[in-house]
Motif scaffolding. Structure first.
Motif, PDB file in Angstrom:
ATOM      1  N   THR A 139       6.891   4.374 -11.300  1.00 61.37           N
ATOM      2  CA  THR A 139       5.811   5.341 -11.517  1.00 61.37           C
ATOM      3  C   THR A 139       6.140   6.277 -12.670  1.00 61.37           C
ATOM      4  OG1 THR A 139       5.296   5.248  -9.153  1.00 61.37           O
ATOM      5  CG2 THR A 139       4.393   7.095 -10.404  1.00 61.37           C
ATOM      6  N   SER A 140       7.393   6.766 -12.711  1.00 66.00           N
ATOM      7  CA  SER A 140       7.781   7.699 -13.777  1.00 66.00           C
ATOM      8  C   SER A 140       7.764   7.027 -15.142  1.00 66.00           C
ATOM      9  CB  SER A 140       9.181   8.257 -13.479  1.00 66.00           C
ATOM     10  OG  SER A 140       9.201   8.979 -12.272  1.00 66.00           O
ATOM     11  N   VAL A 141       8.194   5.762 -15.191  1.00 67.33           N
ATOM     12  CA  VAL A 141       8.184   5.037 -16.476  1.00 67.33           C
ATOM     13  C   VAL A 141       6.753   4.858 -16.967  1.00 67.33           C
ATOM     14  CG1 VAL A 141       8.627   2.795 -17.537  1.00 67.33           C
ATOM     15  CG2 VAL A 141      10.390   3.868 -16.154  1.00 67.33           C
ATOM     16  N   ASP A 142       5.835   4.493 -16.079  1.00 71.31           N
ATOM     17  CA  ASP A 142       4.429   4.342 -16.475  1.00 71.31           C
ATOM     18  C   ASP A 142       3.862   5.668 -16.979  1.00 71.31           C
ATOM     19  OD1 ASP A 142       4.578   1.699 -15.737  1.00 71.31           O
ATOM     20  OD2 ASP A 142       3.713   2.023 -13.739  1.00 71.31           O
ATOM     21  N   ARG A 143       4.179   6.757 -16.267  1.00 75.69           N
ATOM     22  CA  ARG A 143       3.670   8.064 -16.674  1.00 75.69           C
ATOM     23  C   ARG A 143       4.256   8.494 -18.011  1.00 75.69           C
ATOM     24  NH1 ARG A 143       4.430  10.322 -12.189  1.00 75.69           N
ATOM     25  NH2 ARG A 143       6.477  11.240 -12.577  1.00 75.69           N
ATOM     26  N   ALA A 144       5.570   8.229 -18.203  1.00 77.86           N
ATOM     27  CA  ALA A 144       6.207   8.591 -19.473  1.00 77.86           C
ATOM     28  C   ALA A 144       5.641   7.764 -20.624  1.00 77.86           C
ATOM     29  CB  ALA A 144       7.717   8.385 -19.365  1.00 77.86           C
ATOM     30  N   THR A 145       5.347   6.484 -20.376  1.00 74.86           N
ATOM     31  CA  THR A 145       4.765   5.632 -21.419  1.00 74.86           C
ATOM     32  C   THR A 145       3.395   6.157 -21.854  1.00 74.86           C
ATOM     33  OG1 THR A 145       5.930   3.713 -20.518  1.00 74.86           O
ATOM     34  CG2 THR A 145       4.090   3.275 -21.987  1.00 74.86           C
ATOM     35  N   LEU A 146       2.580   6.547 -20.888  1.00 78.23           N
ATOM     36  CA  LEU A 146       1.261   7.104 -21.210  1.00 78.23           C
ATOM     37  C   LEU A 146       1.386   8.400 -22.001  1.00 78.23           C
ATOM     38  CD1 LEU A 146      -0.627   6.465 -17.829  1.00 78.23           C
ATOM     39  CD2 LEU A 146      -0.929   5.243 -19.984  1.00 78.23           C
ATOM     40  N   ASN A 147       2.321   9.267 -21.597  1.00 77.41           N
ATOM     41  CA  ASN A 147       2.506  10.533 -22.319  1.00 77.41           C
ATOM     42  C   ASN A 147       2.984  10.300 -23.744  1.00 77.41           C
ATOM     43  OD1 ASN A 147       1.723  12.225 -20.234  1.00 77.41           O
ATOM     44  ND2 ASN A 147       3.791  12.357 -19.357  1.00 77.41           N
ATOM     45  N   ILE A 148       3.908   9.343 -23.921  1.00 79.79           N
ATOM     46  CA  ILE A 148       4.409   9.063 -25.272  1.00 79.79           C
ATOM     47  C   ILE A 148       3.292   8.517 -26.154  1.00 79.79           C
ATOM     48  CG2 ILE A 148       5.960   7.558 -26.575  1.00 79.79           C
ATOM     49  CD1 ILE A 148       7.962   7.812 -24.261  1.00 79.79           C
ATOM     50  N   ASP A 149       2.486   7.603 -25.618  1.00 80.67           N
ATOM     51  CA  ASP A 149       1.352   7.077 -26.394  1.00 80.67           C
ATOM     52  C   ASP A 149       0.374   8.189 -26.764  1.00 80.67           C
ATOM     53  OD1 ASP A 149       2.437   4.566 -26.210  1.00 80.67           O
ATOM     54  OD2 ASP A 149       1.202   3.953 -24.493  1.00 80.67           O
ATOM     55  N   LYS A 150       0.159   9.076 -25.832  1.00 84.44           N
ATOM     56  CA  LYS A 150      -0.780  10.183 -26.090  1.00 84.44           C
ATOM     57  C   LYS A 150      -0.247  11.094 -27.192  1.00 84.44           C
ATOM     58  CE  LYS A 150      -2.765  14.235 -23.788  1.00 84.44           C
ATOM     59  NZ  LYS A 150      -2.810  15.005 -22.519  1.00 84.44           N
ATOM     60  N   GLN A 151       1.046  11.451 -27.121  1.00 81.57           N
ATOM     61  CA  GLN A 151       1.618  12.332 -28.140  1.00 81.57           C
ATOM     62  C   GLN A 151       1.675  11.635 -29.504  1.00 81.57           C
ATOM     63  OE1 GLN A 151       1.687  15.170 -27.081  1.00 81.57           O
ATOM     64  NE2 GLN A 151       1.927  14.891 -24.866  1.00 81.57           N
ATOM     65  N   ASN A 152       1.925  10.315 -29.514  1.00 76.34           N
ATOM     66  CA  ASN A 152       1.928   9.579 -30.784  1.00 76.34           C
ATOM     67  C   ASN A 152       0.563   9.614 -31.452  1.00 76.34           C
ATOM     68  OD1 ASN A 152       4.625   8.857 -30.752  1.00 76.34           O
ATOM     69  ND2 ASN A 152       4.262   6.939 -29.644  1.00 76.34           N
ATOM     70  N   ARG A 153      -0.485   9.479 -30.649  1.00 79.72           N
ATOM     71  CA  ARG A 153      -1.837   9.549 -31.218  1.00 79.72           C
ATOM     72  C   ARG A 153      -2.112  10.933 -31.791  1.00 79.72           C
ATOM     73  NH1 ARG A 153      -3.095   6.429 -26.546  1.00 79.72           N
ATOM     74  NH2 ARG A 153      -3.822   8.321 -25.463  1.00 79.72           N
ATOM     75  N   ARG A 154      -1.637  11.956 -31.110  1.00 75.65           N
ATOM     76  CA  ARG A 154      -1.852  13.325 -31.616  1.00 75.65           C
ATOM     77  C   ARG A 154      -1.086  13.553 -32.914  1.00 75.65           C
ATOM     78  NH1 ARG A 154      -0.684  17.320 -26.700  1.00 75.65           N
ATOM     79  NH2 ARG A 154      -1.434  18.838 -28.236  1.00 75.65           N
ATOM     80  N   ILE A 155       0.135  12.989 -33.000  1.00 71.14           N
ATOM     81  CA  ILE A 155       0.938  13.145 -34.226  1.00 71.14           C
ATOM     82  C   ILE A 155       0.255  12.440 -35.386  1.00 71.14           C
ATOM     83  CG2 ILE A 155       3.130  12.465 -35.288  1.00 71.14           C
ATOM     84  CD1 ILE A 155       4.460  12.919 -32.584  1.00 71.14           C
ATOM     85  N   LYS A 156      -0.299  11.242 -35.125  1.00 74.57           N
ATOM     86  CA  LYS A 156      -1.001  10.501 -36.186  1.00 74.57           C
ATOM     87  C   LYS A 156      -2.188  11.277 -36.714  1.00 74.57           C
ATOM     88  CE  LYS A 156       0.389   5.839 -34.793  1.00 74.57           C
ATOM     89  NZ  LYS A 156      -0.073   4.523 -34.259  1.00 74.57           N
ATOM     90  N   LYS A 157      -2.868  11.979 -35.820  1.00 80.27           N
ATOM     91  CA  LYS A 157      -4.015  12.792 -36.255  1.00 80.27           C
ATOM     92  C   LYS A 157      -3.566  13.940 -37.161  1.00 80.27           C
ATOM     93  CE  LYS A 157      -7.060  11.896 -32.306  1.00 80.27           C
ATOM     94  NZ  LYS A 157      -7.771  12.516 -31.133  1.00 80.27           N
ATOM     95  N   LEU A 158      -2.382  14.495 -36.857  1.00 83.65           N
ATOM     96  CA  LEU A 158      -1.888  15.611 -37.671  1.00 83.65           C
ATOM     97  C   LEU A 158      -1.421  15.136 -39.050  1.00 83.65           C
ATOM     98  CD1 LEU A 158       0.169  17.580 -34.999  1.00 83.65           C
ATOM     99  CD2 LEU A 158      -1.994  18.284 -36.070  1.00 83.65           C
ATOM    100  N   THR A 159      -0.932  13.873 -39.109  1.00 82.71           N
ATOM    101  CA  THR A 159      -0.439  13.370 -40.399  1.00 82.71           C
ATOM    102  C   THR A 159      -1.558  12.741 -41.189  1.00 82.71           C
ATOM    103  OG1 THR A 159       0.150  11.277 -39.338  1.00 82.71           O
ATOM    104  CG2 THR A 159       1.858  12.954 -39.518  1.00 82.71           C
TER     105      THR A 159
END
Length: 419
Positions: free
Chosen positions: A399-419
């Motif tokens: 469960t924690s790995v799935d949640r961490a994967t979703l959070n990492i994908d979400k933060q990566n998308r936000r970083i791409k928007k900033l760049t």
């Protein structure tokens, strides 16, 4: 264990005193004896038990250089032209001779074991099962610690994701946003504590077994005595002064080959540089191989000379699960109700009555069996509880790995928007 297994053999020359000449042949070592066979005639010129040896020395004289002498029952045997060299042969012979002497100290108990009763046989079987279950429990406990470390690492990742979320929120906010300085301070002081817990768990790691070994590295001439230590996390090779030569973590071991019941090789492969490989020979190796087989079940390989050892070790286990408990309950019942064994004695002959008396076990043996069975039951219950806990930990990790994967994908998308 088959006493005729050849552990090692070396080309050499033997001085035959009756003919006053040197004879070329092969010096062979078995688990309990030293033999020499002539090359030309195939005649067995030397064959004596290790327990009869009183001295093994490196000697030389004006006529004989680089020789090895073995004193057996006041008879000195001379061996020369040893290959690959004298030191290799001396280290191996001395190791097995020393272990034979240490084991012979229990010769009295071994002689008594030949006349052991059914109770003593059962006690020996149950004691071996208890030791094997304790070793399994140690490995299982360390596996549980690894799961705990994974959970702590995942919790740290989630904490880092919270920090990333706050930083990205600040970067996404307008320049006039008044709360930017407060978003940097909270999580920074929590990082050093996590590394301390990991190192503490490393220091608390227990030793499963430690045995003396003869270490061969790279070439057959590079041989020296040392120790092999098995941990739940891997294995460690050290010299006689307990200085670590090499440590293999479980993930580092690529394959373990069992050449004979007394010799194994451990290898770690590399790309672009030589593999790290050690060959280990020991009289105590049969005690370590079952633990290695349990830890590295997918990486261990038994070669042709070791297949007989596997069959001999596994064949008694077929009957163990079905017969040992029946025999234990039957014999314990015979102690509690001895008249049931001798009931109806009118039609039973004296030989049968005497045989039944011999098959009975004493009250002391029954109490010892009872205590061992209680320990086995306790170990089995603890193992079951630990397995259930680890099942729950695996669910939480998933469960924690799935949640961490979703959070990492979400933060990566936000970083791409900033760049």
């Amino acid at each position: 264990m088959n006493e005729d297994i050849r552990i090692h053999s070396w080309p050499c020359s033997y001085y035959l005193d009756t003919r006053k000449q040197w004879v070329a042949g092969r010096l062979s070592l078995t688990p309990v004896a030293i033999k020499f066979t002539a090359d030309k005639t195939g005649e067995l010129l030397v064959d004596f038990h290790l327990s009869s040896v009183s001295e093994i020395k490196k000697e030389s004289s004006n006529l004989i250089f680089s020789s090895l002498t073995i004193l057996e029952n006041n008879t000195k045997h001379w061996f020369s032209s040893l290959q690959p060299n004298r030191n290799v042969v001396f280290n191996i012979l001395e190791h097995f001779w020393r272990e034979q002497l240490l084991s012979s100290q229990g010769a009295g108990a071994e002689a008594a074991a030949l006349q052991s009763t059914k109770g003593k046989e059962l006690t020996g079987l149950l004691t071996g099962s208890q030791k094997r279950l304790e070793d399994t429990a140690k490995v299982l406990h360390y596996q549980g610690e690894q799961f705990d470390n994974i959970m702590r690492g995942l919790n740290k990742i989630e904490g880092d994701m919270d920090v990333a979320d706050r930083l990205l929120t600040e970067l996404e906010s307008p320049s006039w946003w008044p709360f930017s300085s407060k978003l940097w301070k909270v999580p920074l002081e929590t990082k050093p504590k996590e590394t301390a817990t990991v190192s503490d768990s490393k220091n608390q790691e227990g030793i499963i077994i430690r045995i003396p070994v003869i270490i061969t590295h790279r070439t057959d001439s590079n041989v020296k005595p040392g120790k092999l230590t098995l941990f739940a996390s891997g294995l460690e090779i050290s010299d006689c002064n307990s200085q670590v030569i090499h440590r293999f973590e479980s993930k580092d071991v690529d394959d373990i080959r069992v050449h004979t019941p007394y010799e194994i090789s451990v290898r770690q492969r590399f790309i672009g540089k030589p593999d790290t490989s050690y060959r280990l020979l020991s009289a105590k190796m049969p005690e370590a191989i079952p633990i290695l087989e349990m830890q590295f079940s997918k990486k261990i390989q038994f070669l042709e000379d070791a297949l007989g050892f596997v069959g001999a070790r596994k064949s008694p286990q077929v009957d163990l699960g079905t017969s040992i408990w029946q025999a234990a309950t039957g014999l314990l019942g015979g102690v509690v109700q001895p008249c049931s064994l001798l009931g109806g004695g009118e039609g039973v002959g004296n030989d049968e009555v005497q045989l039944q008396k011999q098959e009975k076990i004493s009250q002391e043996e029954a109490q010892e069996l009872k205590q061992i069975l209680k320990k086995l039951k306790g170990l089995a219950l603890e193992t079951e509880a630990e397995l259930e806990r680890q099942d729950e930990a695996l669910d939480s990790i998933t469960t924690s790995v799935d949640r961490a994967t979703l959070n990492i994908d979400k933060q990566n998308r936000r970083i791409k928007k900033l760049t």
